[in-house]
Scaffold this active site. Structure first.
Site, PDB file in Angstrom:
ATOM      1  N   ASP A 109       0.798  -1.224   0.000  1.00 17.37           N
ATOM      2  CA  ASP A 109       0.000   0.000   0.000  1.00 17.37           C
ATOM      3  C   ASP A 109       0.834   1.279   0.000  1.00 17.37           C
ATOM      4  O   ASP A 109       0.277   2.380  -0.006  1.00 17.37           O
ATOM      5  CB  ASP A 109      -0.969  -0.004   1.197  1.00 17.37           C
ATOM      6  N   HIS A 124       6.466  -8.236  -0.793  1.00 24.17           N
ATOM      7  CA  HIS A 124       5.427  -8.730  -1.709  1.00 24.17           C
ATOM      8  C   HIS A 124       5.179  -7.769  -2.875  1.00 24.17           C
ATOM      9  O   HIS A 124       4.071  -7.706  -3.409  1.00 24.17           O
ATOM     10  CB  HIS A 124       4.129  -9.013  -0.942  1.00 24.17           C
ATOM     11  N   GLY A 192       1.742  -6.589  13.378  1.00 22.08           N
ATOM     12  CA  GLY A 192       0.532  -6.684  12.554  1.00 22.08           C
ATOM     13  C   GLY A 192       0.577  -7.742  11.477  1.00 22.08           C
ATOM     14  O   GLY A 192       0.015  -7.556  10.406  1.00 22.08           O
ATOM     15  N   ASN A 218       0.719  -7.071  18.308  1.00 22.53           N
ATOM     16  CA  ASN A 218      -0.467  -7.596  17.623  1.00 22.53           C
ATOM     17  C   ASN A 218      -1.592  -7.692  18.659  1.00 22.53           C
ATOM     18  O   ASN A 218      -1.333  -8.060  19.797  1.00 22.53           O
ATOM     19  CB  ASN A 218      -0.144  -8.998  17.066  1.00 22.53           C
TER      20      ASN A 218
HETATM   21  P1  NAD Z   1      -2.938 -11.036   7.876  1.00 24.91           P
HETATM   22  O1  NAD Z   1      -4.165 -10.466   7.303  1.00 24.91           O
HETATM   23  O2  NAD Z   1      -2.675 -12.489   7.727  1.00 24.91           O
HETATM   24  O3  NAD Z   1      -2.850 -10.729   9.434  1.00 24.91           O
HETATM   25  C1  NAD Z   1      -3.067  -9.457   9.938  1.00 24.91           C
HETATM   26  C2  NAD Z   1      -2.628  -9.459  11.389  1.00 24.91           C
HETATM   27  O4  NAD Z   1      -2.752  -8.142  11.860  1.00 24.91           O
HETATM   28  C3  NAD Z   1      -3.466 -10.353  12.317  1.00 24.91           C
HETATM   29  O5  NAD Z   1      -2.583 -11.145  13.091  1.00 24.91           O
HETATM   30  C4  NAD Z   1      -4.225  -9.345  13.193  1.00 24.91           C
HETATM   31  O6  NAD Z   1      -4.409  -9.822  14.514  1.00 24.91           O
HETATM   32  C5  NAD Z   1      -3.275  -8.165  13.169  1.00 24.91           C
HETATM   33  N1  NAD Z   1      -3.911  -6.855  13.390  1.00 24.91           N
HETATM   34  C6  NAD Z   1      -5.178  -6.457  13.115  1.00 24.91           C
HETATM   35  N2  NAD Z   1      -5.355  -5.174  13.463  1.00 24.91           N
HETATM   36  C7  NAD Z   1      -4.166  -4.751  13.948  1.00 24.91           C
HETATM   37  C8  NAD Z   1      -3.716  -3.500  14.468  1.00 24.91           C
HETATM   38  N3  NAD Z   1      -4.523  -2.428  14.547  1.00 24.91           N
HETATM   39  N4  NAD Z   1      -2.421  -3.412  14.903  1.00 24.91           N
HETATM   40  C9  NAD Z   1      -1.603  -4.488  14.826  1.00 24.91           C
HETATM   41  N5  NAD Z   1      -1.977  -5.684  14.353  1.00 24.91           N
HETATM   42  C10 NAD Z   1      -3.243  -5.807  13.909  1.00 24.91           C
HETATM   43  O7  NAD Z   1      -1.784 -10.171   7.279  1.00 24.91           O
HETATM   44  P2  NAD Z   1      -0.332 -10.569   6.838  1.00 24.91           P
HETATM   45  O8  NAD Z   1       0.284 -11.409   7.883  1.00 24.91           O
HETATM   46  O9  NAD Z   1       0.292  -9.294   6.442  1.00 24.91           O
HETATM   47  O10 NAD Z   1      -0.498 -11.503   5.555  1.00 24.91           O
HETATM   48  C11 NAD Z   1      -1.469 -11.277   4.596  1.00 24.91           C
HETATM   49  C12 NAD Z   1      -0.982 -11.000   3.186  1.00 24.91           C
HETATM   50  O11 NAD Z   1      -1.928 -10.111   2.639  1.00 24.91           O
HETATM   51  C13 NAD Z   1       0.299 -10.277   3.068  1.00 24.91           C
HETATM   52  O12 NAD Z   1       1.019 -10.945   2.117  1.00 24.91           O
HETATM   53  C14 NAD Z   1      -0.018  -8.891   2.511  1.00 24.91           C
HETATM   54  O13 NAD Z   1       0.775  -8.671   1.366  1.00 24.91           O
HETATM   55  C15 NAD Z   1      -1.411  -8.990   2.011  1.00 24.91           C
HETATM   56  N6  NAD Z   1      -2.285  -7.838   2.355  1.00 24.91           N
HETATM   57  C16 NAD Z   1      -1.778  -6.575   2.293  1.00 24.91           C
HETATM   58  C17 NAD Z   1      -2.563  -5.496   2.661  1.00 24.91           C
HETATM   59  C18 NAD Z   1      -1.953  -4.108   2.586  1.00 24.91           C
HETATM   60  O14 NAD Z   1      -1.101  -3.848   1.735  1.00 24.91           O
HETATM   61  N7  NAD Z   1      -2.360  -3.187   3.456  1.00 24.91           N
HETATM   62  C19 NAD Z   1      -3.875  -5.690   3.101  1.00 24.91           C
HETATM   63  C20 NAD Z   1      -4.373  -6.999   3.128  1.00 24.91           C
HETATM   64  C21 NAD Z   1      -3.550  -8.074   2.765  1.00 24.91           C
END
Ligand code: NAD
Ligand code: ZN
Length: 257
Positions: A109, A124, A192, A218
């Site tokens: 992002d 990624h 996160g 987290n």
């Molecule tokens: P994930 O969705 O698997 O896990 C998200 C984690 O964030 C969870 O463990 C959750 O408990 C935690 N979380 C939720 N709210 C939070 C907060 N306010 N503060 C801290 N932690 C918080 O995400 P991941 O492990 O990054 O893996 C998912 C894949 O999806 C990644 O490869 C990523 O590239 C992609 N993705 C990216 C985006 C983005 O670019 N913003 C969004 C969605 C998914």
């Protein structure tokens, strides 16, 4: 919500940040939740309608690019509106204070860069360019015509965003930079991320194997919480990181006296 971990836990992490030679962070989708971009897990909104496993794999993209581009365009709109939140700014502050050498992010992002982080390793990839699945040519997103979905390359091949889908390799340069940062690190903040997506989830394990201390931030326990993470700060990144950065700033000012 502003639920902080106990003051002794926060102080302990501040101390680790002040003392580390080469602190690094690994971030995941959770860091951007407060910016309005839903994470895959524990998700609301977008991912209720689009199962990531069904939509974010390279096989799914090739099998039905129109369907997957529908999801990608919706996600792009959400990302385009998003602004960095206090978690992104605090990580950028820590870098400016010399207390963070790199952010290895799974996010696509651009919010770490927008917040001012300079050393961002996009594990990624990112969505600012599109790449042709046939000839491999890449071009800036802004130069692509989205009138017809799926967008195609001049050679007729399918265009796909430069983000890593499930089933694809990590971009070589990002992989090498991440490994180099992890090898040097003596402290890793894991923020996160559910730490379920391989190989990003291996980074904290590699760091720990090299002797680094691992601290998790987290709101929910993850696979790292018990065993690997020396300390687990349960709470939201946007609440915890600014307080840590402030504590580190104070600690540094005391040192200079
Ligand atoms: P994930 O969705 O698997 O896990 C998200 C984690 O964030 C969870 O463990 C959750 O408990 C935690 N979380 C939720 N709210 C939070 C907060 N306010 N503060 C801290 N932690 C918080 O995400 P991941 O492990 O990054 O893996 C998912 C894949 O999806 C990644 O490869 C990523 O590239 C992609 N993705 C990216 C985006 C983005 O670019 N913003 C969004 C969605 C998914
Ligand atoms: Zn092409």
């Amino acid at each position: 919500m502003n639920n902080l971990p106990s003051p002794p836990e926060m102080k302990q992490v501040e101390k680790l940040l002040l003392e580390a030679e080469h602190p690094v962070a690994l971030t995941g989708a959770g860091v951007s939740v407060a910016s309005g971009i839903p994470a895959f897990r524990g998700a609301q909104g977008l991912w209720d309608r689009y199962d990531p496993l069904e939509y974010a794999s390279i096989q799914a993209f090739k099998a039905d690019p129109v369907k997957v581009w529908g999801m990608l365009l919706e996600l792009r709109q959400i990302i385009a509106r998003a602004k960095p939140n206090p978690a992104h700014y605090a990580l950028a502050d820590l870098e400016r204070m010399g207390r963070l050498k790199a952010v290895i992010t799974q996010n696509v992002d651009n919010l770490h860069q927008e917040a001012g982080s300079g050393q961002v390793i996009e594990f990624h990839g990112n969505g600012s360019s599109l790449v042709c699945l046939d000839c491999g040519r890449s071009r800036p997103r802004d130069e692509v015509d989205f009138e017809v979905i799926p967008p195609r390359c001049g050679c007729g091949g399918l265009l796909k965003p430069g983000v890593v889908f499930f089933g694809e390799a990590i971009p070589q340069e990002a992989c090498e930079r991440a490994l180099a940062a992890v090898e040097r690190s003596d402290l890793m903040l894991v923020v996160g991320t559910s730490a379920l997506v391989v190989p990003a989830s291996l980074m904290p394990r590699l760091a720990a194997r090299n002797g680094a201390r691992v601290v998790e931030i987290n709101p929910e326990p993850t696979g790292l919480t018990r065993g690997l993470a020396e300390l687990s700060l349960l709470g939201q990144a946007e609440d915890i990181l600014p307080v840590l950065a402030q504590g580190v700033r104070f600690g540094l000012s005391q040192r200079r006296r």
